[in-house]
Scaffold this active site. Structure first.
Site, mmCIF file in Angstrom:
data_model
loop_
_atom_site.group_PDB
_atom_site.id
_atom_site.type_symbol
_atom_site.label_atom_id
_atom_site.label_comp_id
_atom_site.label_asym_id
_atom_site.label_seq_id
_atom_site.Cartn_x
_atom_site.Cartn_y
_atom_site.Cartn_z
ATOM 1 N N HIS A 47 11.285 -11.603 2.511
ATOM 2 C CA HIS A 47 10.823 -12.473 3.594
ATOM 3 C C HIS A 47 11.647 -12.233 4.856
ATOM 4 O O HIS A 47 11.107 -12.146 5.960
ATOM 5 C CB HIS A 47 10.937 -13.944 3.173
ATOM 6 C CG HIS A 47 10.122 -14.278 1.973
ATOM 7 N ND1 HIS A 47 8.781 -14.522 2.034
ATOM 8 C CD2 HIS A 47 10.460 -14.387 0.660
ATOM 9 C CE1 HIS A 47 8.310 -14.783 0.824
ATOM 10 N NE2 HIS A 47 9.313 -14.697 -0.022
ATOM 11 N N ASP B 282 7.116 -18.468 7.290
ATOM 12 C CA ASP B 282 6.498 -17.711 6.204
ATOM 13 C C ASP B 282 5.801 -18.674 5.242
ATOM 14 O O ASP B 282 5.797 -19.896 5.438
ATOM 15 C CB ASP B 282 7.507 -16.786 5.518
ATOM 16 C CG ASP B 282 8.593 -17.518 4.740
ATOM 17 O OD1 ASP B 282 8.379 -18.671 4.320
ATOM 18 O OD2 ASP B 282 9.676 -16.930 4.542
ATOM 19 N N GLN C 126 17.414 1.875 1.025
ATOM 20 C CA GLN C 126 16.060 2.282 0.644
ATOM 21 C C GLN C 126 15.282 2.937 1.772
ATOM 22 O O GLN C 126 14.641 3.972 1.576
ATOM 23 C CB GLN C 126 15.292 1.065 0.125
ATOM 24 C CG GLN C 126 13.860 1.384 -0.296
ATOM 25 C CD GLN C 126 13.268 0.292 -1.137
ATOM 26 O OE1 GLN C 126 13.698 0.076 -2.268
ATOM 27 N NE2 GLN C 126 12.285 -0.416 -0.609
ATOM 28 N N HIS D 114 8.358 -1.729 -7.681
ATOM 29 C CA HIS D 114 7.837 -2.986 -8.226
ATOM 30 C C HIS D 114 6.658 -3.506 -7.417
ATOM 31 O O HIS D 114 6.052 -4.502 -7.779
ATOM 32 C CB HIS D 114 8.944 -4.033 -8.280
ATOM 33 C CG HIS D 114 9.435 -4.469 -6.923
ATOM 34 N ND1 HIS D 114 9.743 -3.580 -5.918
ATOM 35 C CD2 HIS D 114 9.667 -5.701 -6.412
ATOM 36 C CE1 HIS D 114 10.145 -4.244 -4.850
ATOM 37 N NE2 HIS D 114 10.107 -5.529 -5.111
ATOM 38 N N TRP E 129 5.675 -6.185 -1.326
ATOM 39 C CA TRP E 129 4.965 -5.649 -0.172
ATOM 40 C C TRP E 129 5.901 -4.997 0.838
ATOM 41 O O TRP E 129 5.534 -4.014 1.494
ATOM 42 C CB TRP E 129 4.133 -6.740 0.491
ATOM 43 C CG TRP E 129 3.134 -6.204 1.476
ATOM 44 C CD1 TRP E 129 3.030 -6.514 2.799
ATOM 45 C CD2 TRP E 129 2.102 -5.240 1.215
ATOM 46 N NE1 TRP E 129 1.986 -5.814 3.383
ATOM 47 C CE2 TRP E 129 1.400 -5.014 2.426
ATOM 48 C CE3 TRP E 129 1.706 -4.547 0.063
ATOM 49 C CZ2 TRP E 129 0.332 -4.133 2.518
ATOM 50 C CZ3 TRP E 129 0.637 -3.657 0.162
ATOM 51 C CH2 TRP E 129 -0.032 -3.465 1.379
ATOM 52 N N ASN E 130 7.112 -5.510 0.958
ATOM 53 C CA ASN E 130 8.064 -4.896 1.881
ATOM 54 C C ASN E 130 8.384 -3.464 1.444
ATOM 55 O O ASN E 130 8.341 -2.528 2.258
ATOM 56 C CB ASN E 130 9.343 -5.740 1.938
ATOM 57 C CG ASN E 130 10.217 -5.384 3.117
ATOM 58 O OD1 ASN E 130 9.797 -5.440 4.261
ATOM 59 N ND2 ASN E 130 11.457 -5.007 2.845
ATOM 60 N N SER E 131 8.673 -3.269 0.163
ATOM 61 C CA SER E 131 8.949 -1.926 -0.357
ATOM 62 C C SER E 131 7.718 -1.034 -0.254
ATOM 63 O O SER E 131 7.819 0.159 0.069
ATOM 64 C CB SER E 131 9.403 -2.014 -1.818
ATOM 65 O OG SER E 131 10.689 -2.585 -1.917
ATOM 66 N N ALA F 184 5.186 -12.370 -9.109
ATOM 67 C CA ALA F 184 4.509 -12.821 -7.886
ATOM 68 C C ALA F 184 3.173 -12.095 -7.716
ATOM 69 O O ALA F 184 2.425 -11.948 -8.685
ATOM 70 C CB ALA F 184 5.432 -12.656 -6.676
ATOM 71 N N GLU F 185 2.867 -11.632 -6.504
ATOM 72 C CA GLU F 185 1.574 -10.990 -6.260
ATOM 73 C C GLU F 185 1.645 -9.479 -6.443
ATOM 74 O O GLU F 185 0.740 -8.749 -6.035
ATOM 75 C CB GLU F 185 1.079 -11.338 -4.847
ATOM 76 C CG GLU F 185 1.578 -10.479 -3.709
ATOM 77 C CD GLU F 185 3.009 -10.732 -3.290
ATOM 78 O OE1 GLU F 185 3.407 -10.234 -2.225
ATOM 79 O OE2 GLU F 185 3.746 -11.417 -4.030
#
Length: 494
Positions: free
Chosen positions: A32, A129, A363, A378, A381-383, A401-402
């Site tokens: 987030h 958020d 990363q 995993h 969404w950020n990755s 999660a999603e």
């Protein structure tokens, strides 16, 4: 609403301020924090805003200096860490992490309100958020515009807005009969990929999630960390009155991909190691800032990587078993310094082709390196966005999660990933399947790699001048500037 004396003070302060001030609220976790920071930076650099980012912390949160290391922004943003809140009396050992976040954010609202009261200039807009949706009451009290910022996909937003209207359908068809959940105009949600909080209507997170979907309808708009070319069909459905437009009653603004920029500086040892590897020859393995595997699954992954014979960088954490105690295994080492949760001698046998990195790695810098050819992720969404904007295909390994939704979209619709036949959230992914997936994505992944590189260019275009996401954020900025000018004019006439 504001008391008259305080509102008058806000008006007077507005006379001295020269540009809109945006207050952003981030819930705990880098997934987030990073996109919220990147959104704030764009409001500063592209639109001349003042920006304050409020971060709700926990006792285990990163410090301010560590947070800035993740997404550096010297002299751009004012970051305010709100003190941790004690929610121990409000949760039980079975309360899920998402419900805990929602409760934590609710309990932090008085601290946010106090922090805003202490500001010299009353913000023009509050952007929160998903877990900070209830802060809209504070925005209303201070006469601010209010926007939600979904740091995930437009598809997840579609589910969030649609879910409160279909309780019975979810219970009868999706939960009891495990049928795909139909979302008008969008990809259907298969039971195996579902967002787990919607499966139990008595669970605290179901109640919280339903409330979020309802409350977002009261905002001035919803920002999403995606872009038109990536999710055009879903974004179109959210606007179409015959599809999801009837439930999405506020404007939707795709403003992504917002990801952390690479920080210039000296190279780490692992980046120097990557410099010595052939182009697109290394597979990067990481499960995000919070993802962990069981001891058996960690062993299977190690054996699969080793038997594949592929070069790798693996960010490893001590296993955590799936029980209420969340027992962390000891990290004693054996004769070759292999941690005791990895196969004996693993480091010795793989020392020429792999790096095992404890806990954390840079990363963004790794994914940007030309020697990296794929990413075991995993599917946070950020990755995921960090992988796409660097043109790197993925092996999708969702955990919570999603992430199951993200994995389905990446493999079936977007075409940049492959995934195991086994569901990692439900069963073991064995070493033989891991070996096959690694070899497939590295040796036979040209089509997915080409697709990822196409999307990389698409993302750059969306964020560039006159790009779809650039224009979308400009609409939000213009609305904020209009509100700011109105308040300033009112202050001058007071």
């Amino acid at each position: 609403m504001l008391t008259k004396p305080f509102f008058f003070l806000c008006l007077l302060a507005s006379m001295q301020n020269t540009k809109p001030h945006a207050a952003l609220l981030s819930s705990p976790g880098l997934g987030h924090f990073i996109p919220v920071i990147e959104l704030g930076k764009r409001l500063v650099t592209n639109h001349g805003f003042n920006v304050t980012v409020f971060v709700v912390t926990t006792d285990n949160s990163l410090s301010k200096s560590q947070l800035l290391k993740q997404s550096p922004c010297p002299n751009l943003l004012n970051i305010v860490l709100l003190p941790p809140v004690d929610v121990s009396s409000l949760i039980t050992p079975t309360t899920g992490i998402l419900a805990q976040l929602a409760i934590m954010m609710r309990e932090a609202l008085p601290k946010l309100r106090s922090a805003i009261l202490a500001m010299t200039f009353c913000p023009t807009v509050l952007i929160v958020d998903l877990f900070g949706i209830e802060a809209m009451a504070i925005a209303d009290e201070f006469n601010m515009l209010k926007y939600a910022f979904i740091t995930s996909t437009a598809w997840f937003l579609a589910l969030t807005l649609h879910m409160p209207t279909i309780d019975k359908v979810i219970e009868d068809n999706h939960v009891k009969n495990q049928q795909a959940l139909l979302i008008p105009g969008c990809k259907s949600l298969e039971f195996g990929d579902t967002f787990e909080p919607i499966l139990d209507q008595n669970d605290q997170m179901y109640i919280e999630y339903k409330r979020m979907g309802v409350d977002m309808q009261k905002f001035d708009g919803i920002l999403v960390n995606t872009w038109q070319d990536l999710e055009g069909t879903t974004l179109g459905a959210l606007e179409d009155e015959k599809k999801l437009g009837r439930v999405a009653q506020v404007p939707i603004y795709p403003v992504g991909p917002l990801v952390r920029a690479v920080k210039p500086g000296p190279k780490s040892d692992m980046l120097e190691w990557l410099d010595m590897q052939p182009i697109e020859s290394v597979i990067y393995v990481s499960f995000g800032s919070g993802g962990t595997l069981s001891a058996k699954q960690t062993t299977e992954l190690a054996c699969g990587l080793e038997s594949s014979g592929q070069r790798f960088i693996w960010v490893v954490r001590p296993p955590i078993e799936n029980d209420s105690a969340a027992t962390v295994f000891k990290t004693n080492h054996r004769t070759d310094d292999t941690p005791d949760f990895l196969p004996d001698g693993f480091l010795t046998r793989t020392r020429k082709i792999g790096l095992v990195v404890p806990m954390w790695a840079p990363q963004t810098e790794i994914l940007r390196h030309p020697s990296v050819g794929a990413f075991v992720s995993h599917c946070g969404w950020n990755s995921t966005l960090e992988s796409i904007v660097n043109g790197v295909p993925m092996i999708a390994w969702p955990l919570y999660a999603e992430q199951g939704m993200n994995a389905a979209m990446l493999t079936e619709d977007i075409g940049v990933a492959i995934r195991s036949k086994s569901l990692p959230t439900k069963e073991m992914v064995v070493r033989e399947e891991i070996e096959t997936m690694v070899r497939t994505i590295m040796d036979e992944g040209d089509a997915r790699r080409a697709r990822a590189k196409t999307l990389k260019s698409s993302a750059e275009k969306a964020l560039g001048k006159a790009g779809s996401s650039c224009n979308s954020l400009a609409q939000v900025a213009n609305d904020c500037e209009t509100a700011f000018k109105y308040l300033k004019a009112k202050a001058q006439g007071a």
